[in-house]
Write a protein that holds these residues in place. Sequence first.
Motif, PDB file in Angstrom:
ATOM      1  N   TRP A 111       0.358  -8.797  -4.702  1.00  0.00           N
ATOM      2  CA  TRP A 111       0.218  -8.001  -3.482  1.00  0.00           C
ATOM      3  C   TRP A 111      -0.213  -8.937  -2.355  1.00  0.00           C
ATOM      4  O   TRP A 111      -0.936  -9.907  -2.603  1.00  0.00           O
ATOM      5  N   SER A 141       5.565 -10.066  -4.227  1.00  0.00           N
ATOM      6  CA  SER A 141       5.724  -8.687  -4.658  1.00  0.00           C
ATOM      7  C   SER A 141       5.003  -7.796  -3.659  1.00  0.00           C
ATOM      8  O   SER A 141       3.905  -8.136  -3.198  1.00  0.00           O
ATOM      9  N   ASN A 142       5.632  -6.700  -3.298  1.00  0.00           N
ATOM     10  CA  ASN A 142       5.030  -5.723  -2.377  1.00  0.00           C
ATOM     11  C   ASN A 142       4.806  -6.289  -0.973  1.00  0.00           C
ATOM     12  O   ASN A 142       3.875  -5.879  -0.271  1.00  0.00           O
ATOM     13  N   GLU A 144       5.727  -6.525   2.812  1.00  0.00           N
ATOM     14  CA  GLU A 144       6.416  -5.945   3.956  1.00  0.00           C
ATOM     15  C   GLU A 144       7.007  -7.080   4.804  1.00  0.00           C
ATOM     16  O   GLU A 144       6.563  -8.235   4.704  1.00  0.00           O
ATOM     17  N   VAL A 164       9.441  -4.968  -5.156  1.00  0.00           N
ATOM     18  CA  VAL A 164       8.823  -3.843  -4.442  1.00  0.00           C
ATOM     19  C   VAL A 164       9.137  -2.526  -5.141  1.00  0.00           C
ATOM     20  O   VAL A 164      10.102  -2.423  -5.900  1.00  0.00           O
ATOM     21  N   GLU A 165       8.324  -1.512  -4.859  1.00  0.00           N
ATOM     22  CA  GLU A 165       8.655  -0.169  -5.314  1.00  0.00           C
ATOM     23  C   GLU A 165       9.983   0.245  -4.674  1.00  0.00           C
ATOM     24  O   GLU A 165      10.135   0.203  -3.454  1.00  0.00           O
ATOM     25  N   GLN A 172      13.591   1.830   0.626  1.00  0.00           N
ATOM     26  CA  GLN A 172      13.087   0.587   1.214  1.00  0.00           C
ATOM     27  C   GLN A 172      14.135  -0.159   2.064  1.00  0.00           C
ATOM     28  O   GLN A 172      14.278  -1.379   1.956  1.00  0.00           O
ATOM     29  N   ARG A 267       7.266   7.390  -1.381  1.00  0.00           N
ATOM     30  CA  ARG A 267       6.510   6.318  -2.025  1.00  0.00           C
ATOM     31  C   ARG A 267       5.586   6.912  -3.092  1.00  0.00           C
ATOM     32  O   ARG A 267       4.911   7.912  -2.864  1.00  0.00           O
ATOM     33  N   HIS A 271       0.452   1.892  -0.327  1.00  0.00           N
ATOM     34  CA  HIS A 271       1.058   1.031   0.682  1.00  0.00           C
ATOM     35  C   HIS A 271       0.472  -0.368   0.564  1.00  0.00           C
ATOM     36  O   HIS A 271      -0.737  -0.524   0.342  1.00  0.00           O
ATOM     37  N   PRO A 272       1.304  -1.410   0.697  1.00  0.00           N
ATOM     38  CA  PRO A 272       0.792  -2.776   0.545  1.00  0.00           C
ATOM     39  C   PRO A 272      -0.388  -3.115   1.464  1.00  0.00           C
ATOM     40  O   PRO A 272      -1.218  -3.956   1.104  1.00  0.00           O
TER      41      PRO A 272
END
Length: 276
Positions: A111, A141-142, A144, A164-165, A172, A267, A271-272
């Motif tokens: 993250w 990962s994750n 934005e 990412v999710e 996304q 989601r 949130h990241p």
Amino acid sequence: MTTPVPSLTLNNGVAMPRLGFGVFQVADDEATAAVATALDAGYRSIDTATIYGNEAGTGRALAASGIAREELFLTTKLWNADQGRAETLAAFDASLERLGLNYVDLYLIHWPAPANDRYLASWEALEEIYASGRARAIGVSNFEPEYLDRILATGGTVPAVNQVELHPAFAQSRVRAANAAHGIATEAWSPLAQGGAVLRDPAIEAIARRLDRTPAQVVLRWHVQQDRIAIPKSVTPARIRENLAIWDFELSPADLLAIDALDSAGRIGPHPADVN
């Protein structure tokens, strides 16, 4: 005889299987059996992380499999508490020891933890690890787009992957566009969402009936046909095998659009910006 999983070539030339096996929320002792089942079914890409607490169990399955190391693709991830240059280097060494490996195929910053503002220092450490050959590829990962931009602004190594999710209810598009603009592969965690709501959507069920496939197979096919990597997780042997059986059919352009239309900003995970 299992069908080999097709690969996607990352921006540094390393081939990564398009479908992998995730072990999130799988206990360490259970991970050994689950990973062994996945490898027996034909998976060659396994995704773990320090915070999952199952690197050792995953490593035991890899060692016992009898599969040549060069045929396997192992991903693990740096946890937030270990960010910082020196801390990252130490955490990576500890991960290798738990896994029983002398290199990983992909190492990710789990993250961004933006409130801590240490991911740039961690990325510097990942670049050192990559240069040493102990990680064949590095990524995030994750992340934005704004966090990616800060890494790219350093002018160093471009991340190979952003995990990412991503699932039909949370497509996304902004993150995928940013990844594509820089040649970064998009990898979907929770590719089937959670709780089964997405798999019970009438549009997906209709496609599955028409193709005589399961809804999960349809959604995984949606991912790979759009050049994403997906890492479904299961501890049920039949489902582990079922998720891999997606290479002998195709979704039509209309099918892809119908699933794309399910995007609802749904989601599931945090949130990241909030994971620090």
